[in-house]
Design an enzyme around this catalytic site. Structure first.
Site, PDB file in Angstrom:
ATOM      1  N   CYS A  65       0.884  -1.286   0.029  1.00  0.00           N
ATOM      2  CA  CYS A  65      -0.004   0.227  -0.165  1.00  0.00           C
ATOM      3  C   CYS A  65       0.784   1.293   0.028  1.00  0.00           C
ATOM      4  O   CYS A  65       2.117   1.100  -0.255  1.00  0.00           O
ATOM      5  CB  CYS A  65      -1.028   0.158   1.250  1.00  0.00           C
ATOM      6  SG  CYS A  65      -0.570   0.312   2.869  1.00  0.00           S
ATOM      7  N   HIS A  98      13.765 -13.955  12.613  1.00  0.00           N
ATOM      8  CA  HIS A  98      13.230 -13.888  14.142  1.00  0.00           C
ATOM      9  C   HIS A  98      11.925 -13.899  14.269  1.00  0.00           C
ATOM     10  O   HIS A  98      11.502 -14.314  15.419  1.00  0.00           O
ATOM     11  CB  HIS A  98      13.737 -12.394  14.696  1.00  0.00           C
ATOM     12  CG  HIS A  98      15.259 -12.105  14.649  1.00  0.00           C
ATOM     13  ND1 HIS A  98      15.846 -11.277  15.261  1.00  0.00           N
ATOM     14  CD2 HIS A  98      16.388 -13.008  14.119  1.00  0.00           C
ATOM     15  CE1 HIS A  98      17.259 -11.413  15.252  1.00  0.00           C
ATOM     16  NE2 HIS A  98      17.529 -12.445  14.528  1.00  0.00           N
TER      17      HIS A  98
END
Length: 148
Positions: A65, A98
């Protein structure tokens, strides 16, 4: 590998460019729209990508976006989605290593085309490290309980 793509009108050009980049890498893309510059609402496309990933129709998702933020918020409302807004190859790699991000979100108004391609490649080429991160990702999954 199948990657679902979604964008609003402010991200459609970068979505299309990254879709071509993915196809050039041999990735099967599932383009969930939008396909033009007429005003549309980013939550519709973030949710569509999230549902495709959570439902198993796609292995991963890419949302675009204007900022990459709103569409990430929408995608994250779908249980099982871990969407991360990324700005460069380092944030993209870490999102995968992570956080085991299964959707990345990029802002067309904030991220140049080459940086976006580098980020996408870094995310795709990274692997979840597990270890100390596994418990945290499990806690995120536990937050989905009772939602939906």
């Amino acid at each position: 590998m199948r990657i679902a793509l979604g964008a609003d009108h402010a991200g459609v050009d970068l979505k299309d460019l990254l879709g071509k980049h993915l196809a050039d890498r041999g990735v099967e893309i599932i383009d969930l729209g939008t396909h033009g510059h007429d005003r549309v609402d980013y939550p519709d496309f973030g949710a569509a990508v999230g549902r495709a990933v959570a439902g198993g129709d796609a292995d991963l998702g890419l949302c675009v976006c204007g900022s990459g933020i709103g569409i990430a918020i929408a995608a994250n409302k779908v249980p099982g989605v871990r969407a991360a807004t990324v700005h460069d190859s380092t944030s993209a790699r870490l999102a995968r290593e992570h956080n085991d991000a299964n959707v990345i979100c990029i802002g067309e108004r904030l991220t140049g085309e080459e940086v976006a391609k580098d980020a996408l490649d870094a995310w795709l080429d990274a692997e979840f490290q597990g270890g100390r991160h596994a418990g945290r990702v499990a806690k995120i999954a536990d937050l989905d309980v009772g939602l939906g």
